[in-house]
Design an enzyme around this catalytic site. Structure first.
Site, PDB file in Angstrom:
ATOM      1  N   ILE A  19    -107.895  11.593  29.125  1.00 29.47           N
ATOM      2  CA  ILE A  19    -107.855  12.228  30.361  1.00 29.47           C
ATOM      3  C   ILE A  19    -108.506  11.385  31.333  1.00 29.47           C
ATOM      4  CG2 ILE A  19    -108.583  14.124  31.541  1.00 29.47           C
ATOM      5  CD1 ILE A  19    -108.115  16.024  29.136  1.00 29.47           C
ATOM      6  N   ARG A  39    -119.399   4.858  27.247  1.00 24.79           N
ATOM      7  CA  ARG A  39    -120.312   4.058  26.311  1.00 24.79           C
ATOM      8  C   ARG A  39    -119.718   2.867  25.705  1.00 24.79           C
ATOM      9  NH1 ARG A  39    -121.489   8.716  22.144  1.00 24.79           N
ATOM     10  NH2 ARG A  39    -119.270   8.935  22.184  1.00 24.79           N
ATOM     11  N   TYR A 151    -119.221  23.946  21.133  1.00 23.89           N
ATOM     12  CA  TYR A 151    -118.402  23.459  22.280  1.00 23.89           C
ATOM     13  C   TYR A 151    -117.964  24.328  23.380  1.00 23.89           C
ATOM     14  CZ  TYR A 151    -114.132  20.819  24.225  1.00 23.89           C
ATOM     15  OH  TYR A 151    -113.215  20.471  25.032  1.00 23.89           O
TER      16      TYR A 151
END
Length: 253
Positions: A19, A39, A151
């Protein structure tokens, strides 16, 4: 017409893939100068080579010092007008097997990563004539799902942050919104599909169908559909839209 002001500067966390990369590419196409942050340096450089971004910054959003340094370097090139706080990760487990370390990981990446990024860009954004902050949350920020309580809690926190910060910024030219995709065809969801296959013995097609059934349209959302919603929120046409959590989920929410 994109509706973006002339040549804004944008930073997209988690912008090297999925995304985030789709959003970065959409912003580039609309005339923005885009820095992708993540990262993995290789995926960020690949995004630049593909024309989906102009600059890259390597940092882990859960590392506040590293993230602030990377954002400061991007801001030094040109002040940031648009922040897309997209970076995130998902781990699944029954609540009974979700220890405090799992909750901490989910909060660090999915919630505190947004907090750190917003804290770094807001001082330089709030006094300028245009600013957009969009957090990529999830339908898990608007409802519950079994086996992803950590989450889901983190994504609910993101939506709460957006709603509160939008009120604080309402007298400025900064809008603050969340986009909440349903299950989207990305490598993050591919990991969930692999997990379903491993734990249940289902085929890939059956595992995809298990996730797609949440969407009344019976399919996975595409990254481009999420990017389209973000691009509109970043436009000048959406100046009165703030504090919203917009589901891109085929009617699930």
């Amino acid at each position: 017409m994109s509706g973006l002001p002339h040549s804004p500067t944008a930073l997209v966390t988690g912008g090297g893939r999925g995304i985030g990369r789709a959003i970065a590419a959409a912003l580039v196409g609309a005339g923005a100068t885009v820095t992708v942050l993540g990262r993995n340096a290789a995926s960020l450089e690949e995004a630049i080579k593909a024309g989906a971004a102009h600059h890259a910054a390597v940092a882990d959003v859960s590392d506040e010092a590293a993230l602030r340094a990377a954002i400061a370097a991007a801001h030094a090139r040109k002040p940031i007008d648009i922040l897309i706080a997209n970076a995130g990760s998902a781990e699944s487990a029954p609540f009974a097997k979700s220890d405090s370390a799992l909750f901490a990981r989910m909060m660090d990446v999915n919630f505190m990563g947004v907090v750190h990024a917003v804290s770094a860009v807001l001082p330089g954004m709030k006094d300028r004539p245009y600013g957009r902050i969009v957090a990529i949350a999830s339908t898990a920020g608007l409802k519950g799902y079994a086996y992803v309580s950590a989450y889901t809690a983190a994504k609910h926190a993101v939506v709460g942050l957006v709603r509160s910060l939008a009120l604080e910024m309402a007298a400025s030219n900064v809008t603050v919104n969340a986009v909440c995709p349903g299950f989207t065809d990305t490598d993050l969801v591919a990991g969930s599909i692999d997990n379903i296959m491993r734990k249940t013995g289902r085929t890939r097609e059956q595992a995809i169908a298990e996730l797609a059934k949440h969407n009344p349209q019976g399919r996975l959302i595409t990254p481009q559909e999420v990017a389209n919603a973000v691009l509109w929120l970043c436009s000048e046409h959406a100046g009165a839209i703030t504090g919203q959590a917009i589901a891109v989920a085929g009617g699930e929410i």
